[in-house]
Design a protein around this motif. Structure first.
Motif, PDB file in Angstrom:
ATOM      1  N   PHE A 150       0.815  -1.177  -0.166  1.00 45.99           N
ATOM      2  CA  PHE A 150       0.262  -0.186  -0.098  1.00 45.99           C
ATOM      3  C   PHE A 150       1.285   1.276  -0.099  1.00 45.99           C
ATOM      4  N   SER A 151       0.591   2.310  -1.211  1.00 48.42           N
ATOM      5  CA  SER A 151       0.804   3.661  -0.872  1.00 48.42           C
ATOM      6  C   SER A 151       0.480   4.872  -1.414  1.00 48.42           C
TER       7      SER A 151
ATOM      8  N   ILE B 295      -1.103   9.013  -2.301  1.00 53.68           N
ATOM      9  CA  ILE B 295      -0.182  10.940  -2.561  1.00 53.68           C
ATOM     10  C   ILE B 295      -1.089  11.034  -2.666  1.00 53.68           C
TER      11      ILE B 295
ATOM     12  N   GLY C 140      10.050  14.393  -8.095  1.00 54.10           N
ATOM     13  CA  GLY C 140      10.745  14.241  -6.512  1.00 54.10           C
ATOM     14  C   GLY C 140       9.743  13.229  -6.500  1.00 54.10           C
TER      15      GLY C 140
ATOM     16  N   GLY D 142      11.648   8.889  -5.472  1.00 54.75           N
ATOM     17  CA  GLY D 142      11.159   9.364  -4.240  1.00 54.75           C
ATOM     18  C   GLY D 142      10.299   7.670  -4.378  1.00 54.75           C
ATOM     19  N   ALA D 143       9.407   7.775  -4.694  1.00 55.14           N
ATOM     20  CA  ALA D 143       8.353   6.821  -4.915  1.00 55.14           C
ATOM     21  C   ALA D 143       7.835   6.273  -5.724  1.00 55.14           C
TER      22      ALA D 143
ATOM     23  N   HIS E 164      -6.523  13.413   3.538  1.00 53.00           N
ATOM     24  CA  HIS E 164      -5.379  14.139   4.474  1.00 53.00           C
ATOM     25  C   HIS E 164      -4.188  15.446   3.058  1.00 53.00           C
TER      26      HIS E 164
ATOM     27  N   TYR F 100      -3.108  13.129  11.280  1.00 49.44           N
ATOM     28  CA  TYR F 100      -2.547  12.694  10.330  1.00 49.44           C
ATOM     29  C   TYR F 100      -1.826  11.297  10.534  1.00 49.44           C
TER      30      TYR F 100
ATOM     31  N   ASP G  35      -4.935   4.098   6.444  1.00 43.51           N
ATOM     32  CA  ASP G  35      -4.462   3.219   5.598  1.00 43.51           C
ATOM     33  C   ASP G  35      -4.127   1.724   4.777  1.00 43.51           C
TER      34      ASP G  35
ATOM     35  N   GLY H 124       9.090   7.803   0.297  1.00 42.79           N
ATOM     36  CA  GLY H 124      10.031   8.763   0.611  1.00 42.79           C
ATOM     37  C   GLY H 124      10.243   8.397   1.787  1.00 42.79           C
ATOM     38  N   GLU H 125      12.355   9.084   2.233  1.00 39.56           N
ATOM     39  CA  GLU H 125      12.543   9.196   3.719  1.00 39.56           C
ATOM     40  C   GLU H 125      11.770   9.590   3.941  1.00 39.56           C
ATOM     41  N   ASP H 126      10.849  11.042   3.637  1.00 41.42           N
ATOM     42  CA  ASP H 126       9.827  12.074   4.588  1.00 41.42           C
ATOM     43  C   ASP H 126       8.748  11.267   5.499  1.00 41.42           C
TER      44      ASP H 126
ATOM     45  N   ILE I  89       5.631   5.580   8.749  1.00 45.19           N
ATOM     46  CA  ILE I  89       5.424   3.900   8.665  1.00 45.19           C
ATOM     47  C   ILE I  89       5.434   3.311  10.115  1.00 45.19           C
TER      48      ILE I  89
ATOM     49  N   MET J  93      12.352  18.671  -2.405  1.00 42.39           N
ATOM     50  CA  MET J  93      11.280  18.828  -2.876  1.00 42.39           C
ATOM     51  C   MET J  93      10.400  18.759  -2.710  1.00 42.39           C
TER      52      MET J  93
ATOM     53  N   LYS K  56       5.721  20.154  -3.218  1.00 42.86           N
ATOM     54  CA  LYS K  56       4.361  20.566  -4.109  1.00 42.86           C
ATOM     55  C   LYS K  56       4.188  21.481  -3.082  1.00 42.86           C
TER      56      LYS K  56
HETATM   57  P1  TYM Z   1       3.139  13.208  -0.609  1.00 42.34           P
HETATM   58  O1  TYM Z   1       1.521  13.268  -1.082  1.00 42.34           O
HETATM   59  O2  TYM Z   1       4.314  14.307  -0.358  1.00 42.34           O
HETATM   60  O3  TYM Z   1       4.445  12.036  -1.612  1.00 42.34           O
HETATM   61  C1  TYM Z   1       4.413  11.384  -1.538  1.00 42.34           C
HETATM   62  C2  TYM Z   1       5.803   9.850  -2.024  1.00 42.34           C
HETATM   63  O4  TYM Z   1       6.606  10.951  -2.371  1.00 42.34           O
HETATM   64  C3  TYM Z   1       7.756  11.017  -1.639  1.00 42.34           C
HETATM   65  N1  TYM Z   1       8.710  12.368  -1.825  1.00 42.34           N
HETATM   66  C4  TYM Z   1       9.814  12.273  -1.491  1.00 42.34           C
HETATM   67  N2  TYM Z   1      10.853  11.625  -2.071  1.00 42.34           N
HETATM   68  C5  TYM Z   1      11.925  12.239  -2.976  1.00 42.34           C
HETATM   69  N3  TYM Z   1      11.876  12.988  -2.279  1.00 42.34           N
HETATM   70  C6  TYM Z   1      11.435  14.293  -2.149  1.00 42.34           C
HETATM   71  N4  TYM Z   1      11.545  15.336  -2.313  1.00 42.34           N
HETATM   72  C7  TYM Z   1       9.830  13.569  -2.484  1.00 42.34           C
HETATM   73  N5  TYM Z   1       9.351  14.202  -1.823  1.00 42.34           N
HETATM   74  C8  TYM Z   1       8.229  13.505  -1.202  1.00 42.34           C
HETATM   75  C9  TYM Z   1       6.988  11.075  -0.241  1.00 42.34           C
HETATM   76  O5  TYM Z   1       7.839  10.286   0.764  1.00 42.34           O
HETATM   77  C10 TYM Z   1       5.876   9.705  -0.586  1.00 42.34           C
HETATM   78  O6  TYM Z   1       6.086   8.676  -0.649  1.00 42.34           O
HETATM   79  N6  TYM Z   1       1.797  11.402   3.742  1.00 42.34           N
HETATM   80  C11 TYM Z   1       1.772  10.907   2.346  1.00 42.34           C
HETATM   81  C12 TYM Z   1       0.880  10.283   2.185  1.00 42.34           C
HETATM   82  C13 TYM Z   1      -0.133   9.052   2.635  1.00 42.34           C
HETATM   83  C14 TYM Z   1       0.713   7.897   2.316  1.00 42.34           C
HETATM   84  C15 TYM Z   1      -0.289   6.538   3.066  1.00 42.34           C
HETATM   85  C16 TYM Z   1       2.218   6.970   1.501  1.00 42.34           C
HETATM   86  C17 TYM Z   1      -0.730   8.759   3.019  1.00 42.34           C
HETATM   87  N7  TYM Z   1      -0.968   7.606   3.498  1.00 42.34           N
HETATM   88  C18 TYM Z   1       0.128   5.400   3.959  1.00 42.34           C
HETATM   89  C19 TYM Z   1       2.004   5.570   2.258  1.00 42.34           C
HETATM   90  C20 TYM Z   1       0.486   4.510   3.189  1.00 42.34           C
HETATM   91  C21 TYM Z   1       2.413  11.459   1.932  1.00 42.34           C
HETATM   92  O7  TYM Z   1       2.205  13.225   2.038  1.00 42.34           O
HETATM   93  O8  TYM Z   1       2.842  11.684   0.859  1.00 42.34           O
END
Ligand code: TYM
Length: 325
Positions: free
Chosen positions: A6-7, A9, A18, A22-23, A44, A127, A134, A146-148, A153, A193, A195
Motif C-alpha cells: 500500500f502507498s 500520494i 521528487g 522517491g516513490a 490528508h 494525520y 490507510d 520517500g525518506e520523509d 510508517i 523538493m 509540492k
Molecule cells: P506525499 O504526497 O507528500 O508524497 C508522495 C510520495 O513521494 C515521496 N516524496 C519524496 N521522495 C523523495 N524526495 C522528495 N523530495 C519527496 N517528496 C515526496 C513521499 O515520501 C511519498 O512516498 N503522507 C503521505 C501520503 C500517505 C501515505 C499513506 C503513504 C497517506 N497515507 C499510507 C504511504 C502509506 C504523503 O504526504 O506523501
C-alpha cells in the motif's frame, strides 16, 4: 499469495520528480511482485489550506499523472481515500491506542505547524493515525515511500502492535521500503523538493518551463564566477544528473566542472535536455488521459469498489475483536 503493498500520494499540488524518484518509480517496479493498492489521499490533503473548487481537478490530475507514470490500472488498484469511509472509521479506533506523545514527536507535524502557523488543526496532528489506518485497513505489509514518510510508517507499525496487544493478533507489521533516491532536494538547494514549495519540476512540466526553472536553480554556491572551479559533490543539480544523464555525460560533467572547463549554464542545459526527453513519454500519455476525465473517474470508482469490500472485511474483524457488535 502475493504480499499486499500500500502507498499513497496527496492531491495537494503538482506531482513532481521528487515524488517519482522517491516513490512512484519504485511502485511501478514492484507492481508485478506485490498485490498493489495506491491511494490518492484527499483526506490528508485537507489538513492544509486549499481551494475546494480545485480539489476535484487535482484528484483527477494526480490519478492521471500516476497512470501516465506507469501505474497500470489493470495491474494494480488505484482509488481515492474519501471513497472508502472505512479509512476514517479505523483511524478513530486507532486514535484510541495511539499515545499523544508519539504524535508530538512527528517531525512532519512540527515542520508543517511551523509552515502553517495560522492553521495548526487537529487533523494535521492526527494525520499519521489516518496514514496508519490507510495501510492497516488492507493489512498492508510493504509500504514504499520517500525518506520523509519513514517516521510515519514506524509509527504505523507501533500502532498495529499496540492494537494487537490489546485486542489480539489482527494486523501485520507494515514495513517501509525506500528507493535509491529517498530524498530529492528542491531547486532551491535548501529544502526537500515539495509540492507546497515552488522548488519542484512537475512530471508534466513543459520543456520551456523545465529550462526556466533549471536556469535559476541553485548550484554550488561557492562558485561565484564562470572561471571558478565547482564542486559537484555539493551541487544539487549534479545529484539530479545521476538520475537523468548517461554515465559518460556524468563523468564528463564531474571532471569538467571541477576544473572550470564548463560553467553551470552548460551543465544545466544538458540536464534540462535529458529531463525533457525522459519526461516526454509520460507527458504525452498524460495529455491523452486527461482529455477523457470520465475514463479516469471510472478507474477510480472501480478501485474504490474493490477496496471497500476488503476494508469492510477488516472492519468487521476489528469490531468483533473490540466487542463492538
Ligand atoms: P506525499 O504526497 O507528500 O508524497 C508522495 C510520495 O513521494 C515521496 N516524496 C519524496 N521522495 C523523495 N524526495 C522528495 N523530495 C519527496 N517528496 C515526496 C513521499 O515520501 C511519498 O512516498 N503522507 C503521505 C501520503 C500517505 C501515505 C499513506 C503513504 C497517506 N497515507 C499510507 C504511504 C502509506 C504523503 O504526504 O506523501
Amino acid at each position: 499469495m502475493k504480499k499486499r503493498l500500500f502507498s499513497g500520494i496527496q492531491p495537494s499540488g503538482e506531482v513532481h520528480i521528487g515524488n517519482y524518484l522517491g516513490a512512484i518509480k519504485n511502485w511501478v517496479g514492484m507492481i508485478d511482485q506485490y498485490d498493489c493498492i495506491f491511494c490518492i489521499v484527499d483526506y490528508h490533503a485537507i489538513t492544509i489550506e486549499y481551494d475546494p473548487k480545485e480539489m476535484q481537478n487535482r484528484i483527477i490530475k494526480a490519478a492521471a499523472v500516476n497512470i501516465a507514470a506507469g501505474l497500470d490500472p489493470d495491474k494494480c488498484t488505484l482509488f481515492v481515500q474519501s471513497h472508502v469511509p472505512e479509512h476514517t472509521e479505523l483511524a478513530w479506533i486507532l486514535n484510541s491506542v495511539t499515545p499523544v506523545g508519539h504524535l508530538e514527536r512527528m517531525t512532519q507535524f512540527k515542520d508543517k505547524a511551523k509552515q502553517h502557523r495560522d492553521n495548526i488543526n487537529t487533523g494535521l496532528f492526527t494525520y499519521p493515525v489516518l496514514q496508519a489506518a490507510d495501510i492497516l485497513v488492507y493489512k498492508g505489509e510493504a509500504v514504499p515511500v520517500g525518506e520523509d514518510q519513514v517516521q510515519h510508517i514506524e509509527l504505523a507499525r507501533e500502532i498495529a502492535r499496540k492494537f494487537n496487544q490489546r485486542y489480539g493478533e489482527t494486523f501485520p507489521d507494515p514495513q517501509e521500503i525506500l528507493s535509491n533516491a529517498p530524498r530529492i532536494m528542491g531547486l532551491d538547494g535548501k529544502t526537500k523538493m515539495s509540492k507546497s514549495r515552488d522548488n519542484y519540476i512537475s512530471l508534466v512540466e513543459s520543456p520551456e518551463s523545465i529550462w526556466k526553472k533549471l536556469s535559476t536553480a541553485v548550484t554550488d554556491e561557492n562558485r561565484k564566477r564562470r572561471t571558478d572551479p565547482g564542486n559537484p559533490d555539493i551541487c544539487n543539480l549534479f545529484a539530479l544528473h545521476k538520475f537523468y544523464s548517461g554515465s559518460e555525460q556524468i563523468e564528463r560533467i564531474n571532471r569538467a566542472c571541477r576544473i572550470a572547463e564548463i560553467g553551470c549554464i552548460e551543465c544545466k542545459k544538458t540536464l534540462s535536455e535529458n529531463i525533457v526527453s525522459d519526461l516526454a513519454p509520460m507527458r504525452e500519455k498524460y495529455e491523452q488521459l486527461i482529455k477523457d476525465k470520465n475514463f479516469i473517474i471510472d478507474i477510480l470508482h472501480k478501485g474504490a469498489k474493490k477496496c471497500k469490500s476488503m476494508a469492510e472485511t477488516t472492519m468487521s474483524e476489528v469490531k468483533k475483536r473490540m466487542g463492538l457488535v
